[in-house]
Design a protein around this motif. Sequence first.
Motif, PDB file in Angstrom:
ATOM      1  N   LEU A 163       0.678  -1.053  -0.063  1.00  0.00           N
ATOM      2  CA  LEU A 163       0.229   0.045   0.413  1.00  0.00           C
ATOM      3  C   LEU A 163       0.949   1.279   0.070  1.00  0.00           C
ATOM      4  N   ARG A 164       2.089   1.269   0.779  1.00  0.00           N
ATOM      5  CA  ARG A 164       2.670   2.488   0.478  1.00  0.00           C
ATOM      6  C   ARG A 164       2.826   2.677  -0.714  1.00  0.00           C
ATOM      7  N   SER A 165       3.722   1.653  -1.372  1.00  0.00           N
ATOM      8  CA  SER A 165       4.228   1.882  -2.886  1.00  0.00           C
ATOM      9  C   SER A 165       3.796   2.535  -3.800  1.00  0.00           C
ATOM     10  N   ARG A 166       1.840   1.734  -3.704  1.00  0.00           N
ATOM     11  CA  ARG A 166       1.533   2.532  -4.849  1.00  0.00           C
ATOM     12  C   ARG A 166       0.510   3.818  -4.594  1.00  0.00           C
ATOM     13  N   ALA A 167       0.441   3.898  -2.871  1.00  0.00           N
ATOM     14  CA  ALA A 167       0.416   6.302  -2.487  1.00  0.00           C
ATOM     15  C   ALA A 167       1.164   6.007  -3.141  1.00  0.00           C
ATOM     16  N   VAL A 168       2.241   6.092  -3.180  1.00  0.00           N
ATOM     17  CA  VAL A 168       3.493   7.055  -4.411  1.00  0.00           C
ATOM     18  C   VAL A 168       2.876   7.036  -5.580  1.00  0.00           C
ATOM     19  N   MET A 169       2.659   6.005  -5.927  1.00  0.00           N
ATOM     20  CA  MET A 169       2.229   5.906  -7.527  1.00  0.00           C
ATOM     21  C   MET A 169       1.077   7.215  -7.656  1.00  0.00           C
ATOM     22  N   ARG A 170      -0.260   6.780  -6.645  1.00  0.00           N
ATOM     23  CA  ARG A 170      -0.991   7.917  -6.919  1.00  0.00           C
ATOM     24  C   ARG A 170      -0.903   9.485  -6.620  1.00  0.00           C
ATOM     25  N   ARG A 171       0.223   9.299  -5.899  1.00  0.00           N
ATOM     26  CA  ARG A 171       0.467  10.469  -5.257  1.00  0.00           C
ATOM     27  C   ARG A 171       1.170  11.532  -6.499  1.00  0.00           C
ATOM     28  N   ILE A 172       1.832  10.739  -7.753  1.00  0.00           N
ATOM     29  CA  ILE A 172       3.186  11.145  -8.730  1.00  0.00           C
ATOM     30  C   ILE A 172       1.285  11.179 -10.019  1.00  0.00           C
TER      31      ILE A 172
ATOM     32  N   VAL B  72       0.125  -5.180  -9.029  1.00  0.00           N
ATOM     33  CA  VAL B  72      -1.002  -4.503  -9.841  1.00  0.00           C
ATOM     34  C   VAL B  72       0.280  -4.050 -10.707  1.00  0.00           C
ATOM     35  N   VAL B  73      -0.149  -2.618 -12.291  1.00  0.00           N
ATOM     36  CA  VAL B  73       0.419  -2.158 -13.027  1.00  0.00           C
ATOM     37  C   VAL B  73      -0.355  -0.658 -12.610  1.00  0.00           C
ATOM     38  N   HIS B  74       0.634   0.139 -12.864  1.00  0.00           N
ATOM     39  CA  HIS B  74      -0.056   1.340 -12.236  1.00  0.00           C
ATOM     40  C   HIS B  74       0.710   1.695 -13.228  1.00  0.00           C
ATOM     41  N   ARG B  75      -0.394   3.229 -14.074  1.00  0.00           N
ATOM     42  CA  ARG B  75       0.618   3.859 -15.477  1.00  0.00           C
ATOM     43  C   ARG B  75       0.806   4.792 -15.586  1.00  0.00           C
ATOM     44  N   LEU B  76       0.952   6.205 -16.290  1.00  0.00           N
ATOM     45  CA  LEU B  76       1.595   7.180 -16.494  1.00  0.00           C
ATOM     46  C   LEU B  76       1.764   7.886 -17.729  1.00  0.00           C
ATOM     47  N   ARG B  77       0.747   8.175 -18.530  1.00  0.00           N
ATOM     48  CA  ARG B  77       1.517   8.349 -20.318  1.00  0.00           C
ATOM     49  C   ARG B  77       1.597   9.682 -19.612  1.00  0.00           C
ATOM     50  N   ALA B  78       2.626  10.123 -21.390  1.00  0.00           N
ATOM     51  CA  ALA B  78       3.214  11.358 -21.283  1.00  0.00           C
ATOM     52  C   ALA B  78       1.829  12.297 -21.108  1.00  0.00           C
TER      53      ALA B  78
END
Length: 183
Positions: free
Chosen positions: A136-145, A169-175
């Motif tokens: 959950l800590r890393s997932r929170a960083v993913m959401r924060r960015i 789980v995979v989190h994504r951020l697009r340019a």
Amino acid sequence: MSELRTDRLVLRQWRACDLAPWAAMNADPVVREYFPGVLTREQSEASAALFQADLVRRGWGWWAVEVVATGEFIGFTGLDPVEDGMPFTGVEAGWRLARPAWGHGYATEAARAVVSHAFEEIGLAEVLAVTTATNLRSRAVMRRIGMTHDPADDFDDPGVPEGPLRRCVVHRLRAGHRQPAER
């Protein structure tokens, strides 16, 4: 080799003086809670040598993270192509910090710098982040960015034995997606 800077951090090439704290971090079962096990000193040193070589070869990869105010090595963050055998491809962002560095916003700050570098300097169209479903800590960083999660991307890591660490789980951020403002 590029060096990245934030207000409080330097993301830089690895140094010999990083090896002891890096090995101590990787021997800490709490830091390695979401990995199959801790690493030996030899395994930690080998990983740092690979990270250093990738930074020299590509100009990006897994940077050592240092606190500007103290010069203290606190962990790593960076980018790396997704390993073969995964159910997706791309470039992954990641981070791992020593326990005393937790709770100061360093992971989020370093991750923002890495993602900005990925889009603005390397020209990537997308950055991924992968972790166990229970981290959950890393997932929170993913959401924060600003990363988003689609449950359809969740998978069982073929390199991890059956058990609670296998589901990822995979989190994504697009340019072009604007990262949320810092808090």
